[in-house]
Design an enzyme around this catalytic site. Structure first.
Site, PDB file in Angstrom:
ATOM      1  N   ASN A  27      -7.788  -3.241  14.360  1.00  0.00           N
ATOM      2  CA  ASN A  27      -9.078  -3.449  13.928  1.00  0.00           C
ATOM      3  C   ASN A  27      -9.207  -4.651  12.994  1.00  0.00           C
ATOM      4  O   ASN A  27     -10.237  -4.793  12.217  1.00  0.00           O
ATOM      5  CB  ASN A  27      -9.787  -2.246  13.278  1.00  0.00           C
ATOM      6  CG  ASN A  27      -9.031  -1.738  12.097  1.00  0.00           C
ATOM      7  OD1 ASN A  27      -7.953  -2.372  11.620  1.00  0.00           O
ATOM      8  ND2 ASN A  27      -9.312  -0.749  11.328  1.00  0.00           N
ATOM      9  N   GLU A  70      -9.737  -1.973   5.290  1.00  0.00           N
ATOM     10  CA  GLU A  70     -10.388  -1.811   6.827  1.00  0.00           C
ATOM     11  C   GLU A  70     -11.685  -2.651   6.869  1.00  0.00           C
ATOM     12  O   GLU A  70     -12.129  -3.227   5.959  1.00  0.00           O
ATOM     13  CB  GLU A  70     -10.817  -0.255   6.624  1.00  0.00           C
ATOM     14  CG  GLU A  70      -9.808   0.793   6.653  1.00  0.00           C
ATOM     15  CD  GLU A  70      -8.743   0.844   7.647  1.00  0.00           C
ATOM     16  OE1 GLU A  70      -8.789  -0.193   8.643  1.00  0.00           O
ATOM     17  OE2 GLU A  70      -7.839   1.760   7.915  1.00  0.00           O
ATOM     18  N   ASP A 116       0.760  -1.144   0.038  1.00  0.00           N
ATOM     19  CA  ASP A 116       0.148   0.181   0.149  1.00  0.00           C
ATOM     20  C   ASP A 116       0.821   1.320   0.179  1.00  0.00           C
ATOM     21  O   ASP A 116       2.188   1.234   0.129  1.00  0.00           O
ATOM     22  CB  ASP A 116      -0.935  -0.032   1.133  1.00  0.00           C
ATOM     23  CG  ASP A 116      -0.187  -0.625   2.612  1.00  0.00           C
ATOM     24  OD1 ASP A 116       0.908  -0.516   2.594  1.00  0.00           O
ATOM     25  OD2 ASP A 116      -1.034  -1.105   3.346  1.00  0.00           O
ATOM     26  N   HIS A 168      -7.353  -4.958  10.133  1.00  0.00           N
ATOM     27  CA  HIS A 168      -7.235  -4.746   8.745  1.00  0.00           C
ATOM     28  C   HIS A 168      -5.678  -5.320   8.193  1.00  0.00           C
ATOM     29  O   HIS A 168      -4.740  -5.489   9.142  1.00  0.00           O
ATOM     30  CB  HIS A 168      -7.100  -3.136   8.315  1.00  0.00           C
ATOM     31  CG  HIS A 168      -6.107  -2.533   8.825  1.00  0.00           C
ATOM     32  ND1 HIS A 168      -5.909  -1.094   9.478  1.00  0.00           N
ATOM     33  CD2 HIS A 168      -4.677  -2.755   9.077  1.00  0.00           C
ATOM     34  CE1 HIS A 168      -4.767  -0.734   9.627  1.00  0.00           C
ATOM     35  NE2 HIS A 168      -3.735  -1.769   9.388  1.00  0.00           N
TER      36      HIS A 168
HETATM   37  C1  F6R Z   1       1.531  -1.772   6.233  1.00  0.00           C
HETATM   38  C2  F6R Z   1       0.126  -2.248   6.342  1.00  0.00           C
HETATM   39  C3  F6R Z   1      -0.508  -2.190   7.528  1.00  0.00           C
HETATM   40  C4  F6R Z   1       0.363  -2.638   8.897  1.00  0.00           C
HETATM   41  C5  F6R Z   1      -0.559  -2.592   9.907  1.00  0.00           C
HETATM   42  C6  F6R Z   1       0.134  -3.087  11.144  1.00  0.00           C
HETATM   43  O1  F6R Z   1       2.001  -1.670   4.822  1.00  0.00           O
HETATM   44  O2  F6R Z   1      -0.320  -2.325   5.283  1.00  0.00           O
HETATM   45  O3  F6R Z   1      -1.637  -3.263   7.287  1.00  0.00           O
HETATM   46  O4  F6R Z   1       0.887  -3.774   8.462  1.00  0.00           O
HETATM   47  O5  F6R Z   1      -1.180  -1.472  10.237  1.00  0.00           O
HETATM   48  O6  F6R Z   1       1.147  -2.000  11.356  1.00  0.00           O
HETATM   49  P1  F6R Z   1       2.321  -2.099  12.388  1.00  0.00           P
HETATM   50  O7  F6R Z   1       3.272  -3.196  12.175  1.00  0.00           O
HETATM   51  O8  F6R Z   1       2.839  -0.758  12.453  1.00  0.00           O
HETATM   52  O9  F6R Z   1       1.626  -2.412  13.799  1.00  0.00           O
END
Ligand code: F6R
Length: 239
Positions: free
Chosen positions: A129, A136, A67, A131
């Site tokens: 959450n 989301e 992303d 995701h």
């Molecule tokens: C990052 C992404 C997000 C993260 C998720 C966890 O490219 O797509 O889904 O993997 O938000 O983030 P952290 O590892 O910072 O807790």
């Protein structure tokens, strides 16, 4: 899904990095799906270490990140910048082999991945959450790469990477859930107390679009890594 419990986050990073580097040794033209955020940071450090120590070349590897933010005030907060700083600048991978979804033609990303033969191993973190990437809650399980409005919860979780909350983007472009499910192998890393509920829901909930990561239960080759500490806090209740 296979649940792999390690003593520490450092042990997880070493295991996952070894897996990626071993795969590249065996498959020099590997297609790797990569994530940003806190969870993969130590994995990337250890990949760099192994690349140098074992002289494993990434010159023919192609990467596909999950992303990218839209509407950033500072390019240094982009996921492209994060990946350059934390991984790509330290490997021999050519810039043109590293890919991110493009907000001007999101669907082109799925075509690009398919054209290159698909993702061999996809690395994932998870949001509190549920995701995965920026899919989301209530994203369709049949979604491909698309533009999303970020949840307020996600914006707050990610505010630590910005100077203040106003700078946190409200939109991103992300691989869809169907895109992620096409990877041949998926490695999900779950770290930190903020993920206790997500870890529990992943294993205890039925597949439901309110919890995007629940789609992973249907993939034939998913490894979920967590620490013993987080596993105990999640599943071992005091009597
Ligand atoms: C990052 C992404 C997000 C993260 C998720 C966890 O490219 O797509 O889904 O993997 O938000 O983030 P952290 O590892 O910072 O807790």
């Amino acid at each position: 899904m296979e649940l792999i419990i390690k003593k520490t986050a450092a042990d997880i990073a070493k295991d996952v990095a070894r897996h990626f580097v071993h795969f590249v040794e065996q498959n020099p033209k590997a297609n790797l799906g990569l994530a940003t955020g806190s969870s993969p940071l130590d994995i990337y450090k250890h990949i760099i270490y192994l690349h140098e120590k074992r002289r494993v070349s990434f010159a023919q590897v192609k990467t596909f990140n999950l992303d990218e933010y839209l509407g950033l005030v500072d390019d240094k907060q982009s996921y492209r910048f994060f990946m350059q700083q934390n991984l790509f600048n330290h490997l021999d991978i050519p810039l043109e082999n590293t890919h991110f979804p493009d907000a001007t033609k999101p669907e082109g990303y799925d075509a690009l991945i398919a054209h290159n033969g698909g993702v061999d191993i996809q690395l994932l973190g998870i949001g509190s959450n549920g995701h995965i990437a920026f899919n989301e809650p209530f994203t369709s399980f049949s979604s491909y790469t698309h533009i999303v409005n970020l949840d307020e919860k996600t914006r707050k979780d990610n505010a630590r990477f910005f100077r203040d909350m106003n700078e946190v983007p409200t939109q991103a472009v992300t691989m869809g859930l169907a895109t992620i499910m096409q990877a041949r192998e998926i490695i999900l890393v779950i770290l930190g107390d903020a993920k206790i509920l997500a870890l529990k829901q992943l294993f205890c909930m039925e597949k439901d679009e309110s919890f995007p990561a629940s789609i992973l239960n249907e993939h034939p080759n998913v490894k979920v890594y967590t620490t013993m500490d987080l596993f105990k806090k999640t599943f071992c209740h005091k009597a």
